[in-house]
Design a protein around this motif. Structure first.
Motif, PDB file in Angstrom:
ATOM      1  N   PHE A  80      17.518   3.935   5.664  1.00  0.00           N
ATOM      2  CA  PHE A  80      18.264   3.839   4.404  1.00  0.00           C
ATOM      3  C   PHE A  80      18.776   5.195   3.961  1.00  0.00           C
ATOM      4  N   VAL A  89      25.690   1.933   2.236  1.00  0.00           N
ATOM      5  CA  VAL A  89      24.659   1.067   1.672  1.00  0.00           C
ATOM      6  C   VAL A  89      25.315  -0.162   1.038  1.00  0.00           C
ATOM      7  N   ALA A 126      15.097  -4.550   3.389  1.00  0.00           N
ATOM      8  CA  ALA A 126      14.579  -3.190   3.279  1.00  0.00           C
ATOM      9  C   ALA A 126      13.081  -3.212   3.540  1.00  0.00           C
TER      10      ALA A 126
END
Length: 260
Positions: free
Chosen positions: A7, A15, A24
């Motif tokens: 990330f 993103v 995630a």
């Protein structure tokens, strides 16, 4: 080797452009004493390494859209509050931290969050956080253990530990011998199994009735189990099994919907 989709390596527009239902993955570790034979980073190392390997495997297979968040090192370790080396957050600080992470992920367009937990002391609070994040922000949330702790009904304890290898014992020591043997001090490993708990039918580790404890209740060494027979080979087997299981969990969590 497949690049791990991290990330923090993405730009904000990248993103925002992640596919819908991207999962995630957030490792939850701890910085806490593990006796004289293991480093205080044990739970952080095992959770982070396993989560990374599982995310890499899924990314390589292309079976789900997944991103790895940086692991959270400081968590709820107050059962080891008495010992040098333990850095712990209060329950409300950690709860607010996890909920705030969920809120931030919602802003980023993330709709699914999996906690990969390497420390048993996080379990109850992590499950509450999952529901809180679900209620407040609508994320689908999941809480997975690297392996279910023996004191929470898992079958991860070696035979010599009589079901009581809950902290710094055979399993964790084997894992660290596989992952970071340079940090393990086997010359200090001894058997520390509180066999007196066998005198109670209902109360104990993995029994129907749990009890409040701190690790110094069982002696000054701070670990509970028998690390003396730990091996790197056994640690590799535990790690590989955990990674394979977590990879399956990632795929399942990326498509999970609540049955009607």
């Amino acid at each position: 080797m497949t690049t791990v989709p991290r990330f923090i390596d993405l730009t904000a527009p990248q993103v925002a452009a992640l596919p819908a239902d991207t999962l995630a993955v957030l490792p939850l570790g701890a910085i806490e004493q593990h006796g004289p034979h293991l480093p205080v980073s044990t739970d952080f190392v095992t959770a982070s390494d396993a989560a990374e390997a599982a995310v890499r495997a899924v990314a390589h297979a292309g079976t789900a859209s997944v991103v790895l968040l940086p692991g959270l090192a400081y968590t709820k370790s107050d059962e080891h509050h008495w010992s040098p080396g333990t850095i712990w957050l209060s329950w409300d600080t950690l709860m607010r931290t996890l909920v705030d992470i969920g809120r931030s992920l919602q802003t980023s367009g993330i709709t699914r969050l999996l906690f990969v937990n390497g420390h048993g002391g996080n379990s109850a609070l992590g499950q509450v956080a999952c529901r809180e994040i679900r209620i407040r922000f609508g994320l689908r949330t999941f809480f997975a253990h690297l392996s279910v702790p023996a004191d929470q009904g898992g079958r991860t304890s070696a035979a010599a530990e009589l079901g009581m290898g809950v902290h710094g014992g055979h399993g964790e020591t084997s894992l660290m011998l596989h992952l970071r043997p340079d940090l393990v001090h086997m010359e200090h490993a001894q058997r520390r199994v509180p066999e007196g708990l066998l005198n109670y039918e209902h109360i104990g580790f993995g029994k129907p009735v749990s009890f409040g404890w701190t690790s110094d209740d069982f002696g000054p060494d701070g670990y509970i189990g028998d690390p003396t027979g730990a091996t790197a080979e056994h640690g590799k087997a535990i790690f590989d099994a955990a990674v394979g299981r977590l990879a399956e969990v990632i795929v399942e969590a990326s498509r999970f919907v609540t049955p009607k």
